[in-house]
Each structure stands twice: as structure tokens, then as C-alpha cells.
Scaffold this motif. Sequence first.
Motif, mmCIF file in Angstrom:
data_model
loop_
_atom_site.group_PDB
_atom_site.id
_atom_site.type_symbol
_atom_site.label_atom_id
_atom_site.label_comp_id
_atom_site.label_asym_id
_atom_site.label_seq_id
_atom_site.Cartn_x
_atom_site.Cartn_y
_atom_site.Cartn_z
ATOM 1 N N THR A 127 0.814 -1.218 0.000
ATOM 2 C CA THR A 127 0.000 0.000 0.000
ATOM 3 C C THR A 127 0.846 1.267 0.000
ATOM 4 O O THR A 127 0.545 2.228 -0.721
ATOM 5 C CB THR A 127 -0.930 -0.007 1.227
ATOM 6 N N SER A 128 1.910 1.313 0.801
ATOM 7 C CA SER A 128 2.744 2.517 0.833
ATOM 8 C C SER A 128 3.428 2.737 -0.511
ATOM 9 O O SER A 128 3.600 3.882 -0.954
ATOM 10 C CB SER A 128 3.787 2.423 1.947
ATOM 11 N N ASP A 129 3.795 1.647 -1.192
ATOM 12 C CA ASP A 129 4.386 1.775 -2.522
ATOM 13 C C ASP A 129 3.366 2.249 -3.547
ATOM 14 O O ASP A 129 3.699 2.983 -4.485
ATOM 15 C CB ASP A 129 4.975 0.438 -2.972
ATOM 16 N N ILE A 130 2.114 1.808 -3.399
ATOM 17 C CA ILE A 130 1.064 2.296 -4.298
ATOM 18 C C ILE A 130 0.928 3.806 -4.154
ATOM 19 O O ILE A 130 0.833 4.544 -5.149
ATOM 20 C CB ILE A 130 -0.285 1.604 -4.004
ATOM 21 N N GLU A 131 0.934 4.284 -2.923
ATOM 22 C CA GLU A 131 0.844 5.732 -2.695
ATOM 23 C C GLU A 131 2.036 6.453 -3.331
ATOM 24 O O GLU A 131 1.877 7.485 -3.997
ATOM 25 C CB GLU A 131 0.795 6.025 -1.197
ATOM 26 N N HIS A 132 3.237 5.901 -3.135
ATOM 27 C CA HIS A 132 4.443 6.507 -3.710
ATOM 28 C C HIS A 132 4.351 6.524 -5.238
ATOM 29 O O HIS A 132 4.682 7.535 -5.883
ATOM 30 C CB HIS A 132 5.678 5.710 -3.267
ATOM 31 N N TYR A 133 3.896 5.419 -5.809
ATOM 32 C CA TYR A 133 3.738 5.357 -7.262
ATOM 33 C C TYR A 133 2.753 6.415 -7.756
ATOM 34 O O TYR A 133 3.027 7.144 -8.715
ATOM 35 C CB TYR A 133 3.257 3.964 -7.702
ATOM 36 N N LEU A 134 1.577 6.470 -7.127
ATOM 37 C CA LEU A 134 0.548 7.416 -7.590
ATOM 38 C C LEU A 134 1.042 8.851 -7.538
ATOM 39 O O LEU A 134 0.717 9.663 -8.411
ATOM 40 C CB LEU A 134 -0.719 7.252 -6.751
ATOM 41 N N ALA A 135 1.847 9.164 -6.543
ATOM 42 C CA ALA A 135 2.325 10.535 -6.385
ATOM 43 C C ALA A 135 3.507 10.866 -7.288
ATOM 44 O O ALA A 135 3.708 12.026 -7.650
ATOM 45 C CB ALA A 135 2.712 10.786 -4.927
ATOM 46 N N THR A 136 4.311 9.852 -7.663
ATOM 47 C CA THR A 136 5.579 10.131 -8.343
ATOM 48 C C THR A 136 5.802 9.349 -9.633
ATOM 49 O O THR A 136 6.750 9.637 -10.371
ATOM 50 C CB THR A 136 6.766 9.809 -7.413
ATOM 51 N N GLN A 137 4.980 8.334 -9.912
ATOM 52 C CA GLN A 137 5.163 7.438 -11.066
ATOM 53 C C GLN A 137 6.421 6.577 -10.924
ATOM 54 O O GLN A 137 6.925 6.017 -11.891
ATOM 55 C CB GLN A 137 5.210 8.233 -12.382
ATOM 56 N N THR A 138 6.923 6.453 -9.703
ATOM 57 C CA THR A 138 8.111 5.645 -9.440
ATOM 58 C C THR A 138 7.897 4.806 -8.181
ATOM 59 O O THR A 138 7.014 5.095 -7.362
ATOM 60 C CB THR A 138 9.366 6.518 -9.221
ATOM 61 N N VAL A 139 8.754 3.777 -8.030
ATOM 62 C CA VAL A 139 8.822 3.028 -6.773
ATOM 63 C C VAL A 139 10.289 2.783 -6.456
ATOM 64 O O VAL A 139 11.145 2.747 -7.345
ATOM 65 C CB VAL A 139 8.080 1.680 -6.833
ATOM 66 N N VAL A 140 10.579 2.635 -5.175
ATOM 67 C CA VAL A 140 11.916 2.210 -4.759
ATOM 68 C C VAL A 140 11.959 0.697 -4.944
ATOM 69 O O VAL A 140 11.117 -0.032 -4.421
ATOM 70 C CB VAL A 140 12.191 2.593 -3.295
ATOM 71 N N TYR A 141 12.962 0.235 -5.687
ATOM 72 C CA TYR A 141 12.964 -1.154 -6.164
ATOM 73 C C TYR A 141 14.334 -1.781 -5.955
ATOM 74 O O TYR A 141 15.361 -1.161 -6.214
ATOM 75 C CB TYR A 141 12.608 -1.169 -7.651
ATOM 76 N N ARG A 142 14.338 -3.017 -5.495
ATOM 77 C CA ARG A 142 15.576 -3.765 -5.324
ATOM 78 C C ARG A 142 15.734 -4.744 -6.487
ATOM 79 O O ARG A 142 14.860 -5.573 -6.739
ATOM 80 C CB ARG A 142 15.572 -4.523 -3.997
ATOM 81 N N ARG A 143 16.858 -4.629 -7.182
ATOM 82 C CA ARG A 143 17.115 -5.531 -8.300
ATOM 83 C C ARG A 143 17.111 -6.994 -7.847
ATOM 84 O O ARG A 143 17.558 -7.323 -6.751
ATOM 85 C CB ARG A 143 18.487 -5.228 -8.926
ATOM 86 N N LEU A 144 16.637 -7.833 -8.728
ATOM 87 C CA LEU A 144 16.582 -9.261 -8.463
ATOM 88 C C LEU A 144 17.713 -9.985 -9.189
ATOM 89 O O LEU A 144 18.285 -9.473 -10.158
ATOM 90 C CB LEU A 144 15.239 -9.825 -8.940
ATOM 91 N N LYS A 145 18.006 -11.184 -8.731
ATOM 92 C CA LYS A 145 18.907 -12.056 -9.472
ATOM 93 C C LYS A 145 18.131 -12.684 -10.638
ATOM 94 O O LYS A 145 16.900 -12.649 -10.673
ATOM 95 C CB LYS A 145 19.465 -13.134 -8.543
ATOM 96 N N ASN A 146 18.878 -13.257 -11.573
ATOM 97 C CA ASN A 146 18.278 -13.832 -12.777
ATOM 98 C C ASN A 146 18.265 -15.355 -12.713
ATOM 99 O O ASN A 146 19.294 -15.981 -12.454
ATOM 100 C CB ASN A 146 19.063 -13.394 -14.009
ATOM 101 N N MET A 147 17.100 -15.939 -12.958
ATOM 102 C CA MET A 147 16.964 -17.387 -13.071
ATOM 103 C C MET A 147 16.347 -17.703 -14.430
ATOM 104 O O MET A 147 15.325 -17.119 -14.804
ATOM 105 C CB MET A 147 16.073 -17.945 -11.966
ATOM 106 N N ARG A 148 16.968 -18.620 -15.155
ATOM 107 C CA ARG A 148 16.383 -19.053 -16.423
ATOM 108 C C ARG A 148 15.800 -20.453 -16.250
ATOM 109 O O ARG A 148 16.465 -21.359 -15.753
ATOM 110 C CB ARG A 148 17.421 -19.049 -17.536
ATOM 111 N N VAL A 149 14.547 -20.609 -16.676
ATOM 112 C CA VAL A 149 13.880 -21.906 -16.660
ATOM 113 C C VAL A 149 13.728 -22.359 -18.103
ATOM 114 O O VAL A 149 13.011 -21.731 -18.891
ATOM 115 C CB VAL A 149 12.512 -21.826 -15.961
ATOM 116 N N ASN A 150 14.444 -23.421 -18.455
ATOM 117 C CA ASN A 150 14.445 -23.931 -19.819
ATOM 118 C C ASN A 150 13.373 -24.998 -19.971
ATOM 119 O O ASN A 150 13.435 -26.061 -19.344
ATOM 120 C CB ASN A 150 15.817 -24.523 -20.149
ATOM 121 N N LEU A 151 12.390 -24.699 -20.806
ATOM 122 C CA LEU A 151 11.324 -25.649 -21.106
ATOM 123 C C LEU A 151 11.739 -26.413 -22.355
ATOM 124 O O LEU A 151 11.760 -25.867 -23.457
ATOM 125 C CB LEU A 151 10.000 -24.910 -21.335
#
Length: 479
Positions: A154-178
Amino acid sequence: MTAERAHRTLYDKVVDAHCVRALDADVGLVLLYIDRTVLNEYTSPQAFSGLRHAKRKVWRPDAALGVVDHVNPTAAGRTRAMPDAGGQLQADYFAQNCSDFGIELFDVLHPMQGIEHVVMPELGAILPGMTVAAGDSHTTTYGAFGALGFGIGTSDIEHYLATQTVVYRRLKNMRVNLNGPRPPGVTAKDIVMALIRKIGAAGATGYAIEFSGDGLSSLSVEGRMTMCNMAVECGARGALSAPDTAVFDYIAGKPRAPKGQLWACALEAWRALRSDPGAVFDAEIDLPLRDIEPMVTWGTSPDQAGPVSALVPDPKEIGDANKRRDCERALAYMGLSPGQPLASIKIDRAFIGSCTNARIEDLREAAAVLRGKRVAPNVRAMIVPGSSSVRRQAEAEGLDAVFKNAGFEWRQSGCSMCLAMNDDVLAPEERCASSTNRNFEGRQGARGRTHLMSPAMVAAAAIAGRIADVRATDVSHGR
């Protein structure tokens, strides 16, 4: 750019393109620009209240869409009135907020109303390369288009609505091969359930998954949405696949998709949205499709699952103490015995719906199994289309008649029994074959028992009155 990032993954490309500012390089914290959001009546009230208290406006109202989908009833006769006073308050406050802040709203009587993650793609509002953040964990659905979707609080939704941005932590990459061809009767739902079973409910925590491999091309865009939707059930906070011709064809002509020269320019950009050949992934999972059977859960977590041909596991045979205790608790809650064939478990309810499996292809597959058959006498069965548009299309194709002739209730669109926030709930100890995404304790109603499976498998179970192998019916389809 560092040497190790000279060759980037699709996920890294999308994040890099939307990074406004690096906040903490040591932990990968960035200020991320968000292209679009979808809001609902359930997760947005506090965010709007925060904006009102701070006397802030919404930065880009045109980048948001409001949809009533969680608390609304799905019975055939629909009005704006909610049977629950709390739900009515949420819907009314949501309508007021959308009006006051200039956000378009699809209320329960709007012809395009439906579950948010069904509505956005059918509008053409989700495009390759976008970032989409919303107050629902299954926002990962949009990864089927090569977009980065993720849930926020909810707090991020408020931040997004006010600024069009969010504070975000980069994720690691996982590849799933089908890899390889899909066996008959195996759907995208079975594939993602097999993945969750293989790596566990926390197996992708801290990762963004990229689905890849030659088996991906055999899946429709709606099937890919199902996989990306349920990737969150193994801990992933993002799931993507590179957009291809199937994706472009799906988007083309949608009401809010680019047109004319904009479409030509968009296609050129979208074709570059794929991981570089030399991109390095932090983890790789190989999933041979030939080894997968129609899946069903036996426990109270999506990873507590097995092929429909399997037996209920025996906790005594589980070496890990924590997993053994989890298994014992799950079997006690579900009322199951070790060694019991999954295909012998009787059901009381059958539910086809949710943001995971309530699109037109899901309904077609269920209808193919149900055509000319009847639901078992002891089973109450219901189908809740993912959107009003899906409902109209199904009726135009005559699918509603198939469902009703088989003994299914044909209802209006909404989240419905996926999370029991309205009057569509299980009674205590009722057992449900369900096409939803979560089988947690009480998820579909207090002390209700949920078995996750594909829509075709739900249809087969409804006919048999027990969990059944769809491959044993005279119709076996798979997306």
C-alpha cells in the motif's frame, strides 16, 4: 557498464531502461519508473487516504486503471449493491477516489469489468518492455508479454501514484528452460506446477524468472500468462519470456494497442527485447516437458503437488524434519491418508476461475471435456469468467450452453472463490477441485480444502465426482 553486464538478460534490459536513479549500488536499490498500474478496491484505500492526507495529486492519472474485482458477487443478476457492508464501503470509496483523482474506473456494471490481470491484457494496455506495478502479487502475469510486472504494498502504491516511481531492489536472474514437446493433456498450468514442486515454494525467492527453451513456443500467450502468474508461488517477484510473433499477434488490434506508424515503430523495438546470447544467469533450471503429467496439489502449499497418477506421500519417508512436519500438518488439514491415490479423492465442489485460469482458452478446454457429459450428483460446480469480455465471447461461441447443460453454474466475472472475499466460499471441510493459484489453509473459505489443477482437470473431476486424470477422458487438450 561493467564487463559482467556487457551481455544482459531481458530482465536487466527492462530494469535498466526504467532506472531513474541508483539509490544504493551495494544492494541494487534503484528508483524505478513505472509505466502503468491497475488498482482495485481492496488494496488501494490506504494509498488514496495517504494522498488525501498529504494533499497530493496523482502524477499520471492516465497511466492507471481502476477495476472492481475482489469483493463483488458473481451471481447472474448483478447490481452495484454488495452483499457485505465492508465490501460496499470499499467499492464506494474506490469509486470516489477514482473520480476525485481522475482515474478511469471499470465498476461492476462496466462492460469491460473483470479481474484486473485479465482485463489489462485484453485491452492491449500491457506492452513488451513495460514496467507494471500493482497491489496484487500476481502482477507477474504480464511477463508473458516481455513486461516486468510485480506486486507492491500500500505505501508503494501511494508513492507510485504521487511520483510514477517506486523504490525497487534488483533481483537475481533465473532461467527456466522448457525443453522438448508437451505430452497430451499437459497444459501451462501443469508445467508451472511441476516447476514449483521441483524447486519449492521459496525456490525462486530473490529472483526474476525468464522462461525460455524450445518448449515455450508451443504455449499460447494465455498459457504463458498462466505460467508467469503462478511463478510468484515459488517465490519469484518477476517472471518474463521474450516477446515473439505470437505475442505481437495477440496485442495487434487490441483497443489500446499502438496503431499505424506507432505500431511499426513498436514492433521494431520489441523484437530486440530478449536476453543477449552471452547473458549470464545466476541460476538455471531445466524442465523436460516430456516428463510432466497433469498435476494436482495434495497439501496446503502449491509445491505440495504431484502427478495425478501419484499417491498421497507418506511423511515417514521424508528425511527433512521441517518438510516432514509440513507434510503431516497438510495431510491433517486436508483429511488425507498416506498412500491414498490422488485420483481416488472425492470432491464436493469444482471451480474454474481466477486470474490464473479464466480466459477464453481455459473455458474452451473445459468445455471440450464437458461437452455431452454431466457433473456428478454430489458436486456443485461453477465457472466464473475472468472478465465480462470473456463471458460475452464464451456465449458467442456457445460455451455457456455446454457448461449449463453439464450442470455448471455460469456466473459473472470477478475474483470469486479464488480468495473467498465475497459470497463464493467453501463450507468447512468441503473439498474443491480448483483452477486457482493458491491452496493455503482457509484460502477458499474457513477450513475449506483446495486441490489446484488445470481447468480441464477441474472439468474431469466434476464429471467423475473425484480427482480424475483428464487423459482418461475421450477429450484431452493442452495449451
